[in-house]
Design a protein around this motif. Sequence first.
Motif, PDB file in Angstrom:
ATOM      1  N   GLY A   3      10.811  46.026  52.048  1.00 23.92           N
ATOM      2  CA  GLY A   3       9.960  47.133  51.608  1.00 23.92           C
ATOM      3  C   GLY A   3      10.062  47.433  50.132  1.00 23.92           C
ATOM      4  N   MET A   4      11.098  46.930  49.467  1.00 27.11           N
ATOM      5  CA  MET A   4      11.277  47.198  48.044  1.00 27.11           C
ATOM      6  C   MET A   4      10.800  46.044  47.158  1.00 27.11           C
ATOM      7  SD  MET A   4      12.165  50.236  48.078  1.00 27.11           S
ATOM      8  CE  MET A   4      12.518  50.489  46.359  1.00 27.11           C
ATOM      9  N   LYS A   5      10.313  44.965  47.761  1.00 26.78           N
ATOM     10  CA  LYS A   5       9.793  43.847  46.979  1.00 26.78           C
ATOM     11  C   LYS A   5       8.605  44.325  46.153  1.00 26.78           C
ATOM     12  CE  LYS A   5       7.751  39.373  47.173  1.00 26.78           C
ATOM     13  NZ  LYS A   5       7.952  38.026  47.493  1.00 26.78           N
ATOM     14  N   MET A   6       8.528  43.884  44.913  1.00 26.29           N
ATOM     15  CA  MET A   6       7.456  44.325  44.013  1.00 26.29           C
ATOM     16  C   MET A   6       6.259  43.370  44.058  1.00 26.29           C
ATOM     17  SD  MET A   6       8.522  47.132  42.746  1.00 26.29           S
ATOM     18  CE  MET A   6       7.435  47.442  41.389  1.00 26.29           C
ATOM     19  N   PHE A   7       5.080  43.954  43.995  1.00 29.44           N
ATOM     20  CA  PHE A   7       3.818  43.227  43.910  1.00 29.44           C
ATOM     21  C   PHE A   7       3.018  43.795  42.749  1.00 29.44           C
ATOM     22  CE2 PHE A   7       5.056  42.429  48.207  1.00 29.44           C
ATOM     23  CZ  PHE A   7       4.516  41.191  48.518  1.00 29.44           C
ATOM     24  N   ARG A   8       2.149  42.980  42.191  1.00 33.34           N
ATOM     25  CA  ARG A   8       1.175  43.469  41.216  1.00 33.34           C
ATOM     26  C   ARG A   8      -0.066  43.854  42.002  1.00 33.34           C
ATOM     27  NH1 ARG A   8       2.379  38.429  38.124  1.00 33.34           N
ATOM     28  NH2 ARG A   8       4.055  39.027  36.722  1.00 33.34           N
ATOM     29  N   VAL A   9      -0.457  45.109  41.893  1.00 29.83           N
ATOM     30  CA  VAL A   9      -1.645  45.595  42.595  1.00 29.83           C
ATOM     31  C   VAL A   9      -2.776  45.658  41.584  1.00 29.83           C
ATOM     32  CG1 VAL A   9      -2.665  47.505  43.868  1.00 29.83           C
ATOM     33  CG2 VAL A   9      -0.295  46.833  44.306  1.00 29.83           C
ATOM     34  N   TYR A  10      -3.748  44.752  41.746  1.00 27.92           N
ATOM     35  CA  TYR A  10      -4.876  44.635  40.827  1.00 27.92           C
ATOM     36  C   TYR A  10      -6.043  45.482  41.297  1.00 27.92           C
ATOM     37  CZ  TYR A  10      -2.607  40.712  38.535  1.00 27.92           C
ATOM     38  OH  TYR A  10      -1.732  39.938  37.835  1.00 27.92           O
ATOM     39  N   ASN A  11      -6.673  46.165  40.343  1.00 25.89           N
ATOM     40  CA  ASN A  11      -7.906  46.906  40.584  1.00 25.89           C
ATOM     41  C   ASN A  11      -9.047  45.973  40.219  1.00 25.89           C
ATOM     42  OD1 ASN A  11     -10.163  48.485  40.533  1.00 25.89           O
ATOM     43  ND2 ASN A  11      -9.294  50.084  39.251  1.00 25.89           N
ATOM     44  N   ARG A  12      -9.750  45.478  41.214  1.00 28.21           N
ATOM     45  CA  ARG A  12     -10.829  44.519  40.970  1.00 28.21           C
ATOM     46  C   ARG A  12     -12.193  45.191  40.926  1.00 28.21           C
ATOM     47  NH1 ARG A  12      -8.683  39.185  43.952  1.00 28.21           N
ATOM     48  NH2 ARG A  12      -6.913  38.904  42.564  1.00 28.21           N
ATOM     49  N   CYS A  13     -12.197  46.510  40.816  1.00 35.48           N
ATOM     50  CA  CYS A  13     -13.450  47.273  40.755  1.00 35.48           C
ATOM     51  C   CYS A  13     -13.849  47.511  39.300  1.00 35.48           C
ATOM     52  CB  CYS A  13     -13.274  48.619  41.442  1.00 35.48           C
ATOM     53  SG  CYS A  13     -12.826  48.490  43.162  1.00 35.48           S
ATOM     54  N   GLY A  14     -15.021  48.000  39.110  1.00 31.30           N
ATOM     55  CA  GLY A  14     -15.508  48.326  37.774  1.00 31.30           C
ATOM     56  C   GLY A  14     -15.205  49.766  37.383  1.00 31.30           C
ATOM     57  N   TYR A  15     -14.306  50.405  38.100  1.00 28.44           N
ATOM     58  CA  TYR A  15     -13.956  51.800  37.827  1.00 28.44           C
ATOM     59  C   TYR A  15     -12.458  51.995  38.064  1.00 28.44           C
ATOM     60  CZ  TYR A  15     -14.778  51.673  42.866  1.00 28.44           C
ATOM     61  OH  TYR A  15     -14.778  51.325  44.197  1.00 28.44           O
ATOM     62  N   ASP A  16     -11.919  53.066  37.492  1.00 29.95           N
ATOM     63  CA  ASP A  16     -10.502  53.383  37.642  1.00 29.95           C
ATOM     64  C   ASP A  16     -10.239  53.966  39.033  1.00 29.95           C
ATOM     65  OD1 ASP A  16     -10.440  52.688  34.966  1.00 29.95           O
ATOM     66  OD2 ASP A  16     -10.220  54.744  34.256  1.00 29.95           O
ATOM     67  N   ILE A  17      -9.030  53.710  39.559  1.00 31.75           N
ATOM     68  CA  ILE A  17      -8.644  54.232  40.872  1.00 31.75           C
ATOM     69  C   ILE A  17      -7.307  54.956  40.733  1.00 31.75           C
ATOM     70  CG2 ILE A  17      -7.975  53.662  43.237  1.00 31.75           C
ATOM     71  CD1 ILE A  17      -9.805  51.230  43.070  1.00 31.75           C
ATOM     72  N   GLY A  18      -7.290  56.227  41.113  1.00 33.80           N
ATOM     73  CA  GLY A  18      -6.059  57.003  41.124  1.00 33.80           C
ATOM     74  C   GLY A  18      -5.361  56.835  42.467  1.00 33.80           C
ATOM     75  N   VAL A  19      -4.052  56.698  42.451  1.00 36.21           N
ATOM     76  CA  VAL A  19      -3.282  56.511  43.674  1.00 36.21           C
ATOM     77  C   VAL A  19      -2.108  57.486  43.703  1.00 36.21           C
ATOM     78  CG1 VAL A  19      -3.904  54.074  43.908  1.00 36.21           C
ATOM     79  CG2 VAL A  19      -1.860  54.690  42.646  1.00 36.21           C
ATOM     80  N   THR A  20      -1.578  57.729  44.888  1.00 32.22           N
ATOM     81  CA  THR A  20      -0.375  58.538  45.047  1.00 32.22           C
ATOM     82  C   THR A  20       0.691  57.657  45.683  1.00 32.22           C
ATOM     83  OG1 THR A  20      -1.663  60.548  45.372  1.00 32.22           O
ATOM     84  CG2 THR A  20       0.628  60.596  46.094  1.00 32.22           C
TER      85      THR A  20
END
Length: 72
Positions: A3-20
Amino acid sequence: MDGMKMFRVYNRCGYDIGVTLTSGIQPVIRAGSFLPMTVNDILYLESIARGKKKPFSSKELVAVSDDGKDLT
């Protein structure tokens, strides 16, 4: 899966995405960029998404490991 392994999370949309994240931090993933996240953060984001449009299931966000493979 760790569960602690790191991934790069890419935003492939044409707009910004806020996450929590699980820590309560609320970063914004800019269009075309990525944010490092743990598996736990990725699963959390998918679980709290409202409606039918889940960020990873809909491919708005794509998690990629260090070896270049998608998390899907």
